[in-house]
Structures are given as C-alpha cells and as structure tokens.
Scaffold this motif. Sequence first.
Motif, PDB file in Angstrom:
ATOM      1  N   GLU A   7     130.530 -17.348  28.974  1.00  0.00           N
ATOM      2  CA  GLU A   7     131.841 -17.326  28.319  1.00  0.00           C
ATOM      3  C   GLU A   7     132.825 -16.369  28.979  1.00  0.00           C
ATOM      4  O   GLU A   7     133.988 -16.298  28.568  1.00  0.00           O
ATOM      5  N   LEU A   8     132.375 -15.639  30.011  1.00  0.00           N
ATOM      6  CA  LEU A   8     133.256 -14.684  30.676  1.00  0.00           C
ATOM      7  C   LEU A   8     134.248 -15.357  31.611  1.00  0.00           C
ATOM      8  O   LEU A   8     135.188 -14.714  32.086  1.00  0.00           O
ATOM      9  N   GLY A   9     134.046 -16.635  31.917  1.00  0.00           N
ATOM     10  CA  GLY A   9     134.952 -17.346  32.809  1.00  0.00           C
ATOM     11  C   GLY A   9     134.839 -16.838  34.229  1.00  0.00           C
ATOM     12  O   GLY A   9     133.766 -16.425  34.692  1.00  0.00           O
ATOM     13  N   THR A  10     135.947 -16.845  34.945  1.00  0.00           N
ATOM     14  CA  THR A  10     135.967 -16.317  36.305  1.00  0.00           C
ATOM     15  C   THR A  10     135.866 -14.795  36.243  1.00  0.00           C
ATOM     16  O   THR A  10     136.625 -14.141  35.539  1.00  0.00           O
ATOM     17  N   VAL A  11     134.917 -14.250  36.994  1.00  0.00           N
ATOM     18  CA  VAL A  11     134.621 -12.813  36.944  1.00  0.00           C
ATOM     19  C   VAL A  11     135.042 -12.153  38.250  1.00  0.00           C
ATOM     20  O   VAL A  11     134.719 -12.627  39.336  1.00  0.00           O
ATOM     21  N   LEU A  12     135.755 -11.039  38.131  1.00  0.00           N
ATOM     22  CA  LEU A  12     136.135 -10.221  39.283  1.00  0.00           C
ATOM     23  C   LEU A  12     135.571  -8.821  39.078  1.00  0.00           C
ATOM     24  O   LEU A  12     135.880  -8.164  38.086  1.00  0.00           O
ATOM     25  N   GLY A  13     134.723  -8.388  40.003  1.00  0.00           N
ATOM     26  CA  GLY A  13     134.193  -7.029  39.958  1.00  0.00           C
ATOM     27  C   GLY A  13     134.926  -6.149  40.954  1.00  0.00           C
ATOM     28  O   GLY A  13     135.138  -6.553  42.103  1.00  0.00           O
ATOM     29  N   VAL A  14     135.315  -4.955  40.532  1.00  0.00           N
ATOM     30  CA  VAL A  14     136.045  -4.026  41.389  1.00  0.00           C
ATOM     31  C   VAL A  14     135.248  -2.725  41.442  1.00  0.00           C
ATOM     32  O   VAL A  14     135.131  -2.019  40.433  1.00  0.00           O
ATOM     33  N   TRP A  15     134.730  -2.411  42.636  1.00  0.00           N
ATOM     34  CA  TRP A  15     133.801  -1.291  42.779  1.00  0.00           C
ATOM     35  C   TRP A  15     134.191  -0.423  43.966  1.00  0.00           C
ATOM     36  O   TRP A  15     135.071  -0.787  44.747  1.00  0.00           O
ATOM     37  N   ALA A  16     133.537   0.705  44.106  1.00  0.00           N
ATOM     38  CA  ALA A  16     133.900   1.678  45.133  1.00  0.00           C
ATOM     39  C   ALA A  16     133.116   1.517  46.422  1.00  0.00           C
ATOM     40  O   ALA A  16     133.678   1.562  47.516  1.00  0.00           O
ATOM     41  N   HIS A  17     131.796   1.356  46.317  1.00  0.00           N
ATOM     42  CA  HIS A  17     130.914   1.344  47.485  1.00  0.00           C
ATOM     43  C   HIS A  17     130.006   0.123  47.457  1.00  0.00           C
ATOM     44  O   HIS A  17     129.676  -0.376  46.384  1.00  0.00           O
ATOM     45  N   ARG A  38     132.882 -18.786  38.697  1.00  0.00           N
ATOM     46  CA  ARG A  38     133.327 -18.140  39.925  1.00  0.00           C
ATOM     47  C   ARG A  38     133.164 -16.633  39.775  1.00  0.00           C
ATOM     48  O   ARG A  38     133.544 -16.058  38.750  1.00  0.00           O
ATOM     49  N   VAL A  39     132.583 -15.996  40.775  1.00  0.00           N
ATOM     50  CA  VAL A  39     132.410 -14.546  40.777  1.00  0.00           C
ATOM     51  C   VAL A  39     132.943 -14.011  42.104  1.00  0.00           C
ATOM     52  O   VAL A  39     132.548 -14.482  43.173  1.00  0.00           O
ATOM     53  N   VAL A  40     133.845 -13.038  42.020  1.00  0.00           N
ATOM     54  CA  VAL A  40     134.451 -12.429  43.198  1.00  0.00           C
ATOM     55  C   VAL A  40     134.196 -10.925  43.130  1.00  0.00           C
ATOM     56  O   VAL A  40     134.333 -10.312  42.065  1.00  0.00           O
ATOM     57  N   CYS A  41     133.830 -10.357  44.261  1.00  0.00           N
ATOM     58  CA  CYS A  41     133.539  -8.924  44.328  1.00  0.00           C
ATOM     59  C   CYS A  41     134.551  -8.235  45.234  1.00  0.00           C
ATOM     60  O   CYS A  41     134.850  -8.726  46.321  1.00  0.00           O
ATOM     61  N   ALA A  67     127.701  -3.251  55.583  1.00  0.00           N
ATOM     62  CA  ALA A  67     128.424  -4.516  55.395  1.00  0.00           C
ATOM     63  C   ALA A  67     127.454  -5.695  55.452  1.00  0.00           C
ATOM     64  O   ALA A  67     127.534  -6.626  54.635  1.00  0.00           O
ATOM     65  N   HIS A  68     126.525  -5.668  56.417  1.00  0.00           N
ATOM     66  CA  HIS A  68     125.515  -6.728  56.501  1.00  0.00           C
ATOM     67  C   HIS A  68     124.608  -6.710  55.270  1.00  0.00           C
ATOM     68  O   HIS A  68     124.286  -7.764  54.702  1.00  0.00           O
ATOM     69  N   GLU A  69     124.190  -5.518  54.872  1.00  0.00           N
ATOM     70  CA  GLU A  69     123.321  -5.403  53.703  1.00  0.00           C
ATOM     71  C   GLU A  69     123.990  -5.969  52.456  1.00  0.00           C
ATOM     72  O   GLU A  69     123.356  -6.681  51.662  1.00  0.00           O
ATOM     73  N   GLN A  70     125.260  -5.656  52.280  1.00  0.00           N
ATOM     74  CA  GLN A  70     125.935  -6.120  51.066  1.00  0.00           C
ATOM     75  C   GLN A  70     126.077  -7.630  51.054  1.00  0.00           C
ATOM     76  O   GLN A  70     125.916  -8.271  50.006  1.00  0.00           O
ATOM     77  N   ARG A  71     126.370  -8.231  52.201  1.00  0.00           N
ATOM     78  CA  ARG A  71     126.447  -9.694  52.240  1.00  0.00           C
ATOM     79  C   ARG A  71     125.111 -10.319  51.854  1.00  0.00           C
ATOM     80  O   ARG A  71     125.073 -11.309  51.107  1.00  0.00           O
ATOM     81  N   ALA A  72     124.030  -9.755  52.367  1.00  0.00           N
ATOM     82  CA  ALA A  72     122.709 -10.280  52.028  1.00  0.00           C
ATOM     83  C   ALA A  72     122.410 -10.091  50.540  1.00  0.00           C
ATOM     84  O   ALA A  72     121.860 -10.990  49.881  1.00  0.00           O
ATOM     85  N   SER A  73     122.782  -8.933  50.000  1.00  0.00           N
ATOM     86  CA  SER A  73     122.545  -8.642  48.590  1.00  0.00           C
ATOM     87  C   SER A  73     123.320  -9.601  47.696  1.00  0.00           C
ATOM     88  O   SER A  73     122.779 -10.163  46.733  1.00  0.00           O
ATOM     89  N   LEU A  74     124.590  -9.811  48.004  1.00  0.00           N
ATOM     90  CA  LEU A  74     125.401 -10.731  47.202  1.00  0.00           C
ATOM     91  C   LEU A  74     124.898 -12.162  47.311  1.00  0.00           C
ATOM     92  O   LEU A  74     124.960 -12.926  46.338  1.00  0.00           O
ATOM     93  N   ALA A  75     124.383 -12.530  48.478  1.00  0.00           N
ATOM     94  CA  ALA A  75     123.856 -13.891  48.657  1.00  0.00           C
ATOM     95  C   ALA A  75     122.686 -14.151  47.715  1.00  0.00           C
ATOM     96  O   ALA A  75     122.531 -15.266  47.200  1.00  0.00           O
ATOM     97  N   VAL A  76     121.866 -13.137  47.487  1.00  0.00           N
ATOM     98  CA  VAL A  76     120.745 -13.282  46.546  1.00  0.00           C
ATOM     99  C   VAL A  76     121.263 -13.665  45.166  1.00  0.00           C
ATOM    100  O   VAL A  76     120.624 -14.422  44.426  1.00  0.00           O
ATOM    101  N   LEU A  77     122.435 -13.164  44.821  1.00  0.00           N
ATOM    102  CA  LEU A  77     123.019 -13.396  43.497  1.00  0.00           C
ATOM    103  C   LEU A  77     123.899 -14.638  43.453  1.00  0.00           C
ATOM    104  O   LEU A  77     124.405 -15.004  42.396  1.00  0.00           O
ATOM    105  N   GLY A  78     124.087 -15.283  44.611  1.00  0.00           N
ATOM    106  CA  GLY A  78     124.923 -16.474  44.672  1.00  0.00           C
ATOM    107  C   GLY A  78     126.400 -16.180  44.807  1.00  0.00           C
ATOM    108  O   GLY A  78     127.233 -17.082  44.631  1.00  0.00           O
ATOM    109  N   VAL A  79     126.756 -14.932  45.145  1.00  0.00           N
ATOM    110  CA  VAL A  79     128.162 -14.539  45.262  1.00  0.00           C
ATOM    111  C   VAL A  79     128.580 -14.624  46.726  1.00  0.00           C
ATOM    112  O   VAL A  79     127.977 -13.980  47.588  1.00  0.00           O
ATOM    113  N   THR A  80     129.600 -15.409  46.995  1.00  0.00           N
ATOM    114  CA  THR A  80     130.058 -15.611  48.370  1.00  0.00           C
ATOM    115  C   THR A  80     131.487 -15.140  48.611  1.00  0.00           C
ATOM    116  O   THR A  80     131.933 -15.094  49.755  1.00  0.00           O
ATOM    117  N   GLU A  81     132.213 -14.794  47.549  1.00  0.00           N
ATOM    118  CA  GLU A  81     133.597 -14.338  47.689  1.00  0.00           C
ATOM    119  C   GLU A  81     133.646 -12.815  47.577  1.00  0.00           C
ATOM    120  O   GLU A  81     133.304 -12.250  46.539  1.00  0.00           O
TER     121      GLU A  81
END
Length: 262
Positions: A7-17, A38-41, A67-81
């Motif tokens: 029910e959260l709809g499109t989710v945008l996460g805003v983080w520091a590191h 849709r999930v955007v980080c 940067a490489h690690e984070q892309r791999a981590s997000l891919a596990v979660l299905g996040v590509t944006e």
Amino acid sequence: MRHEVSELGTVLGVWAHPDDEVYLSAGLMALARDAGRRVVCVTATLGERGTGDPAQWPPARLAAVRAHEQRASLAVLGVTEHHVLGLPDGDCAEHPADDAVARLVAIIEQVRPDTILTFGPDGFTGHADHQAVSRWATAARALAAPEARLLYATTTDDFLHRWQHVYDRLDVFLADGLPARTPPELLSLHLALDGELADRKLVALRAQATQTAALVAMLGEQTMRDWCATEAFVDAAHATGRAWATWRPAVPADYAAWDHQC
C-alpha cells in the motif's frame, strides 16, 4: 506485513551512505518490489571514508568498490533505480542545503513517490551525514510532494533491550541518548523479517562486504541475520513536534566498518 508494504505505492529512499538503505529498509524494499511497486534509492555519498584502514582503502578505491557493492546489494532486493548525489562522505552537514534540497526536489518531481523513506532528525546513529540527509529529504518533500507519506526509520525500547548484548560489543551511536525510540503504538510500519526474506536481507548485507564482512565475522551469520530482521518506521507527522532531545552532532571522522548500523 506484505499488504502494508504494497500500500506504500512508489517508494523513494533517501540515504547518506551505501549500506544505510539495506540496514534500515532492505525488507521493505524487497517486499515492495515483490508486490510490483516501483522502488528508487538515492544515496548522498559514495562512503569513501567508511573504513578503519584508509591506507588499504584510500578514498578513490573504496568509493569505486562500494559503488559496485551497492549495485549488487540492491539487485538482490530487485531495486534497479538508483541515484548518487556524489557529495563528500562525512561533510554533508557542511554542504549547502539549498543545493542538496534542489537536487532531491528534481528527483522527487521525476519519480513522483507516494512514500519517502529516510532517517529521523536524530540520524538514527547520530551521524552528522544522516542528520543532514534527514533535513534535506524532509524539506524536499515539503516543496515537491507534500502529499507523499514521509517515513522516518526508528526503533523501540524492546528492540534495543533484546539486542543490548550486540550493542555492548559495538561503538555504534555517536551521541549520548541515541537512538530515538518510538513507542510501539506510534509506529507506522513494523516489519519482522523471517524465512526467505531475512535470508535475502543477509545476502544483501553481505554484498556490501567492505562494510559488513568484519561485522558478520564478529557476530556470526545467525546473529547478524536476526539482529537485522526488524525494520521500523514512524510517520514524520507523528515524529515532528515530539521531544527528540538535543543531539550532539557527530564529528566527521574515519569511520569504522560498522558505524552505519541496522
């Protein structure tokens, strides 16, 4: 749990590191993506100072690896944006707020989120970068999407009591009295991850090995999995105006590998 997240709809996460998003919201992101949302980080920095061994990990090298690690981590979660603001790690509090807010406004106008996730005003651990990102995200949402739901990552007294034996082994919180606790009845979303979802979060955490390998080795995989299997959020409307206490701003430093905790 799955119904609440869908029910959260499109989710945008805003983080520091890199790794903040996985520690605090990996389960939420995975559930949202599984529900077709849709999930955007957004990550403010590349975390180039996130090491206790800057001789082995000079900033340019660590930034590239993370940067490489984070892309791999997000891919596990299905996040590509994913958007990276590229600000200096440890110096967010000194960066002009108008510039950071304007850049987040542009992203919000592009993504049009229904829900925005970020740190609470305390920064969760008291990290000055976290606190700055919370201010920026809150201001950008007010300007660009005041109708969007704004959720702050939080925790409870019960959780901290359960895991005190872990916190006793770590130098996690950077100011006295942290983190801010939210009474359970005020929580807007409280996820208890188990089974495949908890395993999936552990895989996402392990993908960011420069930050998590030493911690997993110290605690053991099972403790790491169980410790990070709770995610809690409070609506900013409930948090704003509460007595957050006066946090002593964290002093930027060469951060240890696990200073961005669950």
